[in-house]
Every structure is written in C-alpha cells, then in structure tokens.
Design a protein around this motif. Structure first.
Motif, PDB file in Angstrom:
ATOM      1  N   SER A  21       0.817  -1.214   0.000  1.00  0.00           N
ATOM      2  CA  SER A  21       0.000   0.000   0.000  1.00  0.00           C
ATOM      3  C   SER A  21       0.853   1.268   0.000  1.00  0.00           C
ATOM      4  CB  SER A  21      -0.924   0.013   1.233  1.00  0.00           C
ATOM      5  OG  SER A  21      -1.831  -1.058   1.170  1.00  0.00           O
TER       6      SER A  21
ATOM      7  N   GLY B 276      -2.533  -1.211  -5.502  1.00  0.00           N
ATOM      8  CA  GLY B 276      -1.778  -0.408  -4.537  1.00  0.00           C
ATOM      9  C   GLY B 276      -0.587   0.231  -5.226  1.00  0.00           C
TER      10      GLY B 276
ATOM     11  N   ARG C 192      -1.849  -8.336  -4.135  1.00  0.00           N
ATOM     12  CA  ARG C 192      -2.273  -7.509  -3.009  1.00  0.00           C
ATOM     13  C   ARG C 192      -3.504  -8.126  -2.324  1.00  0.00           C
ATOM     14  NH1 ARG C 192      -4.876  -1.711  -2.853  1.00  0.00           N
ATOM     15  NH2 ARG C 192      -4.088  -0.955  -0.848  1.00  0.00           N
TER      16      ARG C 192
ATOM     17  N   ARG D 265      -0.681   4.783  -0.986  1.00  0.00           N
ATOM     18  CA  ARG D 265      -0.979   5.685   0.134  1.00  0.00           C
ATOM     19  C   ARG D 265       0.036   6.807   0.305  1.00  0.00           C
ATOM     20  NH1 ARG D 265      -4.631   3.335   3.997  1.00  0.00           N
ATOM     21  NH2 ARG D 265      -5.809   1.842   2.763  1.00  0.00           N
TER      22      ARG D 265
END
Lengths: 479, 479, 479, 479
Positions: A316, A414, A423, B157
C-alpha cells in the motif's frame, strides 16, 4: 521405514476407516473433504520436512529406544537439548505452515504420560511404562500421527467428575474385562484428529479417590469401534467449501469432538487405570510441555503475522512509515518473548525418575500467559497496520466476473510494482490469520486457560523464599 | 409520513433497483439475499424502534427544519443535548441489535457536510447549505436511509490524489455539465449500502489546489446509473448461506465496495465541488462525529459481549467465580470509558457558525482510541471467560442427525437448568461477536485508524498551554 | 590474590583519593558518606559472595587469560555458558541485595570493547586488543571494581557530536601526545562511580568521520588528575542523612556525574582513538550485553518486590485473598519473562572473531523492552497489594518519642503474630523499592531507552525473510 | 465574609493550636514547617482563586442554604451542573498547582454524609440532617477548610471492627454523655490535615449490628483536645528541609496520621451514632464522589505531566520527534478518559431524597480504575520522554559551588535558547511529579483501592439486564 514420505502418509490414512461426521453428514473419506484436507496437507508437510535436508536436522533424531532415526514427534525428551530442539522445530514448521500441524500434542502426551507411568510402576508394580515404551517403539517404526485427547466436555464445571449428574461428562472406564477395558465419554477440541492414526487419551484434571474410574490413560486407533468424530464448525468455512479466497493457500486447521461410545481398549494400550493420584500430574505435565510447545509454534506463526503486516503495508506504499515500524517492533517483542521463555524453560529443565526431562513450569507457563494475553494484540496490530481491506474485499468470483472483474482489478491496485491479485492475496492471508477461530482461541485456551497458567506459576514458584529475601533486606529477623 | 414502519421500509426498497454483485453473481433483489438480509433486518429494527413507545423517546425528535417529528438519524445536531441523545440512542440500539444498523453514518455525514457547506457559502457565495437543507428536508419527509461514502480505495498511500498514476484512485469530477456533474471512482467499506436509499459522498481527506477535482461532495440514490455495488466477503458466511448456526439469530453486517462508473449528479445534490479547502474539514468533522457515535454503539455492543460471557459462564456453572467476576469488571471498565468519553464530548461540544454543534474532538477521539485498542481485549476476555466451546462446536445439522444428535445433546450439556440447545446458542453468539470480521475491524479502523485519532488529539489539544503550566510550576519565567 | 574480601575492598579504596563533591561540599572520603556508603556496602557484598561457598559457584571462574580463579565481573564471555552464568549470577546477587551493585557495567564494557578492539586491530594493525587483555589481566589480579562511562551529556540531542555549539558536549580527545592523550567532557548517570577503582570509557553512540575525535575508548583510575565526580541527587535522601527509615536496611544506589577536565591517559590504556567506524558497534555491543544483564538483575529485584508485597499482605491479614494471589502471578509473569529472554539470549549467542561471545540482540532487547514497560506495572502492583501505608507512615523518630511512640505502635499493628516494628519495616522497604528514583529510572533508561531497544530489534530481525514466509503462504510468487 | 483571602486563611490558622508531631518533634506552628508549608501554600492558592476573576467563576457559587456567595468547596451538590462544575474546578486548580490542595475531601464528605443523614432522619426521627446543614452554614460563613477523616488503621484486614483483638483499630464511640460523645481511634493518610480548621469523620466501611459503636460520623476542630496529628514521612523530604531542588517551586503534599485519644464531640456536631446501616452508604457515597473528584484533579495534574515532558523534550532538542509526539497522545488519551468519565458521571447523576445529587457510580469508578492503572503509565511515559536526567542531577548547592558550578552549567546545557538553570528546573519538576510518593500512591489508593472500584462497578451495573440482551439475541427464550 521409520520416516514416512508425505505420499506414504496419505497412503496410510487410506487403511483407516474412522467414523466421521461433518456438518450433519457421515463422510467416508474425511481427509479429502474441503474442510479437512488443508489440515491434512499441514500434517503431510511435516513428513516432507522430515525428508528435507534442512528440515530433518530439526525433525529427525535417533530413538533412545531403538537407536534408529525417528521422527522427533515420537521421541521422548531425554535432555535439555531435546526440549530446546523441539521449540526450534515447532517455530520452523509454523513459519512455513502459518498455523497448526497438530503432531505436537501426541509428542507432548507420550512424555507427560511416560513420567507418571514410571512413577506409578514404582509404587504399585504396574507395567505401564514398559507398555508405553512398546507403544512408542511401534509408533516410531511406522512414523504415525498421534493426537492427544485431553479435554473432556466437563458438564457443570463446579462439580467433580464423580459428582456430575450424568456420569459420562468425563471419560471413564465403564467395564473392566480380562483382555481390556471399555471406556465412555467425549473429548472436545481435538485438533486434527481426522488426520491421525492414533489417539492417546489423558485425564483432563486431577482426580480424587471417588473419581478413580476417570483416572484412565490409554491409546486407541482412530478407527476403533465406537469412536466417532464430529467436525466442530468454525469461521471462514465458506471459502474452502467454494474453493476460493483461502488466504493461506495450502494449510488450515480444524478441531472435532471425539465421542467414545463404549470403546474397547486392550490392556497393552492402557497406561493408567484407577491410580487416581497420577491423573493430575499427567495433565499438568502435559500442560507444561504443551505451553512450552506453543512458545515455539506461536512465535513461528507470529513471524508470519509480522511478515504479512509488513507486506500489506509495503503493497500500500507505507511500509517504512515511522509509526508502522514501531508496531513491527512491538509485535516482535511479544513473539520473541514467547519464544525466549520456552527456550529458557528448556535450559532450566530437570530430569525425572523416568529419565524424561521436564520443562521449567514457571517459565513455560509465563510463555503461555504472554501468548494468551498478547497474541491478541499482535493480531490487532497486524490488522491496524494492514487496514480495512483485510476484511471486506470482493471474492475471487467477482474478479472472475467479466462485468466487474476489470474494474475491481483497477480500483484495488496499490503500489505500481505489485499486481492487484497479489495484493488481494495478502489481505486474504491476513483475514485468515486474524479470524480463523481455531487458531485465535488456541492462543488463549490451548494447553489450558490463563487462570490455569497463573495457578501453575504460583504453585511452582517459591513464594516463601521470596518473602524471606524481602524480610531480610528490610532488617526483619527471619531466623 | 415522516416516520416509517419496518414494513414501509422494506416496501420502499422494492422501488430501488441497485446494480449489485454478490460473490460473482449479479443479484436482483439483494435485500433478500442470505448474506444481506440480516443487516436489512437490523435497519428495519431501527424503524420498529421509531414506532416503539420507549424507542421513540430516543429515536424521534422534532425537525429544526420543519418542526415535524422526524427520525433522529436525519436530524441536525442543534444542541449539546442532541449529541448526548445520539450517544444514548446508539447505545440503546446496539444493546438490542448486538451490532451495526448503519444509519449513523448518514446522520454524521449530513452534519459534517452542513458545517462546511455553510462556511463555504459564506466565503464563496455558493448555495450548498440551502441545497443540503432541502435534501435533508426531503429525506426527513420520506424517512430514508442514507449511507455516507467516505473511504476511497486510495491506491498508493504515499501519494496524494492528483499524484496517483491512475487518476481514479480517489473519487473525482470527470465532467462538469450545465445540469450537474459526472463522477468516477470507488468507495470501499460501505457498510450496509445495499440497504440504503441514498448515498452521501464525502471527500476522504484534506485536499490541495492540485486535488480540487477530488474535493467533491454530493448525494445520489443507490440505484443511480453507473453506481455498482460489489459485496465484500467476510467471515462466517457459510452459516447464513446454510441457514443455521447464525449466532446472532436475526442481525448481521456487511460492507460492500461501491463503484462510480461515471455517475451523473444534478447540481441540486452537489454540496461541494472544487472548493478544496473545505474537503479536509468535512472529513475531519465526520470523523469526530463518527468516533463519538462509536462511543455509544460500541458500549451497547459491549453490554452484549459482557452479557454473553456471563451467560456462558453461568451455563457452565462458573458464573460467580472470583476471577471471572473480576474480568466482568475489566470489560465494563472499557465499555463505560468509551461511552463516558462520548457523553463528555457531547457536554463539551461547541456551536459552529451554521448552528450545528460539533463535539469536543479530544474527547471523541479519546473514546475511539480506547475502542481501537481495548475492545480487542474485551473480546479476548469474553473468549477467555466462555472457554474453548466458543469456536468448534458441531453444527445444528449435526444435532439434527439422528445418529449423533442425541449424543451431542447429552455431551454438550452444562448446568442442569439449561438445555444444551440454549447453551450452544450462546456459544454461537459469542463466536459471532468475536469473529465477525466487519465488526472487529470496525473497532480498529471504523471512523479512521488509531494514528488518525492520535493526530487529531494532538492537533486539538493546546500543548503550548500545557507547557506553560509546567514551566510556571517549575519556577521558569514564561513571561 | 585474585579474589578480594570485603575488608580488602574497603582497604583498597583508602588508597584512592578521588575528587568528589556531594550536595555542594567537597568530600574527602566519599565511601563513608551517608549517601554513598550503602552502595559501597552493596559492592562489598559482591566480594563477600566471591568468598561464599554458594556464591563463588556463580561469581568465580577461571580466567581465560591466566587460568587463575578470578571474579566473573572481570572475565571475558568465552561461551554461551559464560553468558548464562552471568544472568544467573546477577539474579542471585539482586535477590540478596535488592538493587544495584554496579559491577556489571565494567564486565559488560570489557567484553563490548574487546570485540571491536580485535576487529580494529585486524583492519588497522593497531594493538588495542593486546592492551585491553593486559589491562584486564591486571584488573583480575587485583580484583578491582570498574565502572563503564558510556553516557555523555549530549547537549542538543538533534545534533551530532561535531555539530554541537560547545565541542565538549561529548567526551573527546583534545590533545594527542607522545605518551598518551588528553580528554575532555562529561559522563552522566555513572552508577556507583565513587565506589570504583577504574573507569572504562566507551563512546556513547555511532560516530562519523567528522566526529572522529569523539571515537575514543580508554581506562582511567577514578582518582586521575582532572577527573571530578559530582553526586547526583535523588529521592529518599533525608532518610540516610538522618540515619533512619532506610527501607533497605543495608544497601542503596547513587549515580554521579563524572567530569573530565583535561584528563591525561597513557597509550597503554587507550583502546580506540579515532577509528570512528568502531565506536557505534562498541556501544551497541555494550547495550546488548547490558540489557542482557538487566534480565538477570531485575528479575532478582523483582523477586524482592514480590516477596515484599506478599509479606505486607500477610502482615495485614490478606496474604491469601484471591485477587491478591492473582496479582502475584502477574508480577512473576513479568519478572520471569525478563529473565527467560536473557537466558534465551545466552543460549542463542554467537562467537565473534575475537573469541568473545555476543548475545542474541533481538532476545536481549526484548527482555529490556519488557523491563522498560512492565517493571513499572510490577511496582504498581506491589503498591496496590501493600496499600497506602507504603508511603506516609511516621518516622522511627516518632516511634522513639515517648509521648506518641506507644500510640503509634498500638495503632499500626496488623496481624497478631507480627510486631508493629516489623510491619513498618516492610512498608519502608516497599517505599524504597517503589520510589528510589535511580532504580526506577534504570528500569526505563538503563542500557538505553526503549526506542533504542525497538530500533535494535528491527535492525537485527530479518524482516525480508518474514515477508517471504507470508508471501509464500499467501500463494504469491516470490522466486 | 463568606470568601476568605489567602491572608485571612493564614491568619485564621494562627488561632488554632493543633497538637502536632513531625519527625519525632512536637511542633508548635506546623504551617510554617518546611515539610508542611508548601501544602499550606496550595490551600492558600484556592483562596486566591476564589478572589480571582477567572477562578471565582468555578470556585464560588451561591449557597443553597443562605443564598450568599460561598466557596464551592463547602457547597452541597444540588444539580448535575454542580457536579460538572466541581470536576472543571478541580481540573483548573490542579493545572495551576500541579498536585493536591486537599479541600475536595471535605466537600465530598459533607455531601456523602448529607445523603445518609437525611435518610437516617426519615427512618429514626434523628436530626442529623438539620445539624449538618447548620454545621455547613457556619463553615460557609467562615470559609473554613475541612478535611474528611475516612481511613482507619484497620489492624487485621480479615476481621471486622468488632472482631479485632484491640477494639480501637477502627475509630469508635467509647462513651455517650449527655452533652456529647467521646471517641477513640486513629485515621491515617489524612492529606493536609495540618492545614485544616475542621475534620469531618466518616466511617471507613459498612458496619453490622455488632459494629454499631463504630458507626459514627461527626465534625471536630483540628485543635480539639486529644486530637494528635503525626506527620507521615514520604519521599523527597531532603529537598524542602534543605530549601533547594524543590521541583514544584511552590506546592507540595503531606498526609499525616490523626490520633483520637478520647476526643469529646458535642451532639450538635454528631451526624451518625450507632445507626450502623447508614455507615456503609456514607463511605460508598464518599468514595463515588471522591473518585469523581479525582477525574478532574488528576486530569489537571496530567496536563502538567504532559507539559513537563514536552518542555524537557524541547529543551533537549527532541520535542517534535515522531515517537515522542506519539507518546504525548498516549498520555492525553489517559488523562482525557479520566476526565471524560467524571464529566459523564456528572451528566448521568441522580437526585437523592435529600436533594443532593449523586454521581453515576459505574462511570465515576471507571474513571478511577483508569487512573489507578494508567496514571502510572503516564508517569512512566513522562520519564521515558524526559530521559535519565530526571533523577540524578547535581543539586542547586553544587551549582552554587564556585569550583564546579561553572562546569555543571556548561555541561548540562541543552538547546541553545534555554539556560541550564531552566533546564534543570524542569527535570526537578519531573522528579517531583514522578516520585512524590503521596501523589503516586493517591493515584492507586486514593478514594479506595482498585478492587473496591471493581466491586462498586459490579454492584451497580445491571448484569442481569446484560445477560438478557445476549440471550435474546442468541434466540434463547428469556420470558
């Protein structure tokens, strides 16, 4: 042929015809059932490791009974080093299986029973220890899987076995015959029993004179007449039933209930029968050994939990964020402490009259107390690190649907370098690690509940000596 | 007809034709699907309570827009007392539902959006606040269910919305038309969306100028063209699919993913569009409100956890054992603290320029931090008290099997006064409470992750003032 | 005479004339000062134990340099067993002293320095290792006390040594002469320095090229010219100054600051000087060894804490109350885990090129992390068990006052069998154990702060391997 | 003159001649003694605040007895808002005093006594409630300081008052006379008694018929004949005795023992005498109120702890390091939860027949349970953040020594902008906050021990209702 291959293991199971029920159906070949086969695969993996150059260093050792190389799962603990190697072996296997492979209960049980069989023989002139050695020798030769049946259903917990309204709430002898005994009762939480060849049945608690029919220990093949296994349902069953979204791609766990509907056991496989004063120590020995085992295996699972969390974070894009790294360290703190206390319990073990070594009970119970309290926090941290996608992603079936699959693949991406499929796989593994109820509850109740661990610590610590230390330092005369 | 009955609620859903996929299948009437219907029942229960003499005291209040009695789930927070009553209402509902009924996200969202809609209007002369009031007025009139779509899928992220390789990783405006906007993206963890009439979409984070297409807030009916809901799979699905062993006999939870495949939204339902400086505060308001909501609802669930543990202990004969009672107190300590901090956050709320009251952010985030860390311990304690039977009991199907059913009934009996069936029911409830992944993960990640709560506390506490207090007491001149 | 008696130890201190200040006064004979003498007594106790039949089994071992029996406090760790015995020795001593006896810092430092002295010699052809062995040999012969000076005052923590505005904030070489070096700086928290014969100075952190004058390691006698010791004040000083209410009747701790005001060190006692790349490892080795030491000594202190709590409870008539016994177990859980991890770190130690064994860093830092976090809870539990009388009882002086003494003796009585005097003594001991700041802060910051322990764990754990384990189980191709 | 100034307070103490012993000496004017005067200063600060424009908003309110403005410390709780304001007042004062100012015990006691005095009058026709109102009216008029004497010395804790070998181990009536009663016994942990004008004595536990002489409640001036106060020694006494290194530059705490050597009390000041069934509720009321008070005052102290830690970190150059900021948030989480639960306990208070409001016992005990367990962790975090210099810095006397003072000033410098003197001051404050035993033990045992809090929570929570909730959700018929 003291070391089997996985193929030989599977083959050997075909000769067994255990009476088995799964979700209301009688099942002929449980090992192939989708709810069972992933645990059979875990057991088979131990056989693979026994034949693996690296694995055999930990899993194979010479028998003290025959001198032949045998599976460490079937060996008596004859030295602190045996205990130390056990912990390392279990850690190694758990790292590679990510959960339970069940063979440690049999290993811990033969040792726990052995100590008291010997003691009982010394007092009563019985021949339990010789019988047990014979049984183990044969088990070693055939490299069989033994599960230990310890936990009774217990009925009203406030009453002793002999006080229960229904006398069958603890397994007991209902008939003594010339050639053996007949037993009745039920053992619950029997991890992996459908993948085993033999059961080694151990009393679940200390017994008094009135309970002496309940002070019984014996071995029995899993397809004995009257022995009925009923699958206990857990979480995450829809996935194996549908053959997708498994999380752990190969391995899983189950814990049936095993009913003893007047099962006959020949005397040669009886290792305690009525000598009630040994019942308590048998199960206490077993508990101490098995808490010691957890220190290895749960540390290994912990490494998987940490690795899964770190992989999810990395996928992520947040693998190196400061507060996440801090959480990795907190997770390791727990898993290493569990392991460290089991290592120490091996080093500080002592020899019993039987020649079997017993672990330090304070240290092994300390390991288990931390597991019981803090593995939940390790899992919570894994979920905290990995985020919400651990629980509610669409199914493989949705990804396979041409209408929505491409959109899901697009939106669940991600970092650039990792495919959506990979993922999703890691999130599914985390779901499995966090929510497989048999594993989570084992952290807390496996090898006894936390209150038992506390009582064992108190009973085995020398509190009077500690008080004396304090009194002396305070300047109190303690003579 | 500002207050619907459960029947009217179910009826109203029939007019909706949302595009829905469940485990790879397109489903026409999701509300009747076994994986969905138990959450619909939970929502319906809120309607029943709106019509219940006791329930309506908490669930129904006069609208500040129309004066008519409306559902509190559709009302602006116009006073500390509104916030306090919200907390009590959610506790009450959760005690009776044992989990999620989802209507709080819409309630929290209309208030969070309202504050900033007003602020934006003041600065830019937009008319978002008037539109929102109109939308809410209609919602009140029809007593609809609104879910708030906050969490985007987020991609990498480490990157902001406008920096993502795929520009759709955060929901954004792809076209501005005369009569409205077209949006694209995906919102995830959309608890209960398939049981709702409307979605209120809120930005998931603070935005900068480059991200201004992502600073968009709007309402949309759940069957809008291009809006696709995909069921996110969780734990314990085999049970509802098989129609047995449910644990919670009536209610459950699910959290789909909602795709916006170029969905058109008319201007009258747009409440922010490009004024990026309000995006962050919208989601922060929402987070603070929603953490405040958790303080009520999770305390209510906590009461069920405690009651379930106590029932299980009692059924096994150990309800009054000293160490178990101690654990009840530890569980209550947590649930009451979560509740207490939400009550306090209501009392210490402040009025915003819009007239909507905002909770004390330090106290509401404190409540959520404790939930995130310690509800896991409450659950662990429930399992510890209840014992191993929480996880691996045979199925209702086994009990129904004439060969083994009677034996299971015999052996799984606890104390004399309780039937085996009831005892099994309570263990199944505990399994549901401990292992329903959507609930557990919501404890940790619902309304933002713990790190967000810490940051919010730090941002809203006056650290400089605290330093001054210390310096003054130390005798340091602070001028 | 490689093993001294306590009398010889005291005698040997008389030859030293260290420059010493206590509470603003220059003091000629610090060892007799009421604030110092109780720690000297603790050090003397180690000498007594070296001559005690039981004690010598742990405290005395043959030197690998000379073969002669020497104090284990002055011995290199030449095997896992050396490390294991160290842990046991420290536990044993702490059980009997109830706190610090300071000799472990010197022991850990000679080993930490030895490893890198050897490594440096291999690379640069220096002769540090030979010099160190010579120094240790002489130390062994005279059975001296060495304290390790590690912690610099550090100034602005955000800056490296060479970046500080005042270059003396880390100890450094200010002059290199033909016969030796001149050093300047200050070391703080120097536990027990006034009771030692020698200081072994170690860099406090990793250094870069610009910091190379700070990369200096050497030994120096405590009465060297320019070496000034200043007593650092702590809690509970009024009691020894008044000669009553001591709590621990014989032993205590202090931690001065040691100033190096241009101290000359001959080359024979210099073990690193400018080879900056070894500075970091020296202090890391020291930290790992010293955290390992804490695992033994703090477990021993923990036994005293538990014994003191149990004695206080017994004296008040509540020693066997269920919830109190539960707390004993919680206290032991912590102390045994700390110990167990240090035992395990010994077993899993590895040999360095110098032949010195180094502990497993993950396990030794895990031990210290638990100490840092949970010894505070052990102390809190001791206070919780013992009750409020641990903190505010009248003084021995009040008991001696004829007007009120008899009334105090009457009213502070607990159970019948115990005198008020003994009861008060145990409360005073608990006060000492709970509030001696040097001990409490050592639990947290001794051998580095918790963040250092976390970083060390992360640096030494193989995170990539853990990720691979998870990925493989998830079915991700990891090639 | 219902509101005094600090000067008037000091003046009023001069008229008192309490019998006082400190460290074995009879002391005529305790308020000027170095071990007492800093707590007198804290009490005086409350008077200053009563006259301060900001302070009076919280500290002053109209009397419900006279309508005149009086100190809130002498007021009955007549509404939830009274309770809420109490919490805010105590937080405000603690923020500014950094510790105890003792007036809350009297405030909590008059209310706790009032409720039961009223109840007793209803049943027995006594006139306790009228007497108490009269007493409070006079107290209000003179704005006096009242301490509540609750905790008896208790002797053997396993025995009830009437079972003790020495009948004086709980305070009791030894003579009933026409004009009053004579009492004997001892109360311990009497925070601040030497700074008070009156004592309000409350039974320490529930009583049975056999204990009825122990069921006595009354007020007495602190200089009554036979009332003897003996200073209880704590930590950190050397500093005030030497007049330096105080930490908290102005304020401190002490907790004497108060002996009742046949003290006469006129009937007008007796508020319970023999009606044993009210004794338990009096102390339970007091406990619940006082735990509620702690929620305010300990949150205020917590703000100082946080501010001190943050100042120390800033002065060392590490104020904004990520892991340190995380710790600030963890500290606030605790202090805000303690506060939040007390706020909530005010909001959820209920009116008693006397018209006095009683706090929600579950919430107020939850607040105290968190304080008892987690304030220790807040303090540990403060030490962890601030580092080792919190415990062993040289004294002000060393800084004043011309030989070493300049060197100490040089070496103990942190960041450039802060003087060494200020840096040392903050470390000394932290030492005081971390190691003042009376404060730390109060966190745990003040207002009862944690086990009492757990019992109170259990007794006041409706466990049967919680069980019903669970059973209903599980589908169990509960009729």
């Amino acid at each position: 042929m003291a070391i089997k291959t996985p193929e030989q293991y599977y083959e050997s199971l075909k000769d067994l015809h255990p009476t088995t029920y799964i979700l209301g159906e009688k099942v002929d070949n449980p090992v192939e059932h989708p709810l069972i086969k992933h645990m059979a695969a875990a057991v088979a993996e131990t056989y693979r490791m026994e034949n693996d150059p690296e694995g055999k260093k930990l899993l194979v050792a010479p028998s003290d009974l025959t001198g032949e190389d045998v599976s460490r799962f079937l060996k008596f603990y004859r030295s602190p080093d045996d205990l130390l190697t056990k912990v390392r072996m279990l850690k190694f296997l758990s790292q590679n299986i990510g959960g339970c492979y069940m063979r440690c209960t049999g290993m811990d049980a033969i040792n726990a029973v052995g100590i008291e069989a010997y003691n009982c023989d010394q007092k009563y002139g019985t021949e339990y220890w010789a019988r047990l050695q014979e049984f183990v020798k044969t088990a070693q030769k055939n490299d069989v899987v033994i599960f230990s049946g310890v936990t009774d259903v217990k009925g009203n917990r406030a009453l002793r076995p002999s006080q229960q309204k229904d006398p069958d709430m603890y397994l007991h002898v209902v008939q003594r015959k010339k050639d053996g005994i007949v037993v009745r009762g039920a053992k619950i939480h029997q991890t992996g029993s459908m993948c085993a060849h033999w059961a080694l049945i151990v009393p679940t608690r200390e017994m008094r004179e009135a309970d002496k029919d309940y002070a019984v220990c014996f071995a029995v093949p899993t397809d004995a007449k009257g022995l009925i296994q009923v699958y206990g349902r857990g979480t995450l069953e829809a996935q194996p039933l549908q053959g997708c979204d498994l999380g752990n791609a190969r391995f899983s766990k189950f814990s049936p209930m095993v009913l003893f509907d007047d099962v006959f056991v020949p005397w040669e496989h009886v290792f305690l029968c009525g000598e009630y004063e040994y019942a308590g120590n048998m199960v206490r020995n077993f508990g101490n050994y098995h808490r010691h085992s957890h220190g290895g295996c749960k540390c290994g699972v912990g490494d998987v939990l940490i690795g899964a969390a770190a992989t999810a974070a990395e996928y992520s894009g947040v693998g190196n964020v400061s507060h996440i790294r801090n959480k990795y360290a907190e997770m390791m703190k727990v898993t290493e402490a569990i392991y460290g206390c089991s290592v120490a319990a091996s080093v500080e073990s002592t020899e019993t009259p039987s020649g079997i070594y017993t672990v330090d009970p304070v240290l092994s119970n300390t390991s288990k107390l931390y597991e019981g309290k803090e593995m939940a926090e390790v899992i919570r941290l894994m979920i905290e690190i990995a985020g919400g996608m651990t629980t509610d992603l669409p199914s493989d079936k949705d990804f396979a649907n041409p209408d929505i699959g491409p959109m899901l693949t697009k939106y669940l991406k991600g970092v650039d370098e990792v495919t959506t499929e990979d993922r999703v796989r890691i999130f599914r593994l985390i779901e499995k690690l966090a929510f497989e109820s048999r594993d989570i509850v084992s952290n807390i109740h496996g090898a006894g509940s936390p209150e038992t661990h506390r009582m064992t610590i108190l009973r085995n610590s020398n509190m009077e000596a500690k008080k004396k230390l304090a009194q002396k330092l305070a300047g109190i005369k303690t003579d």
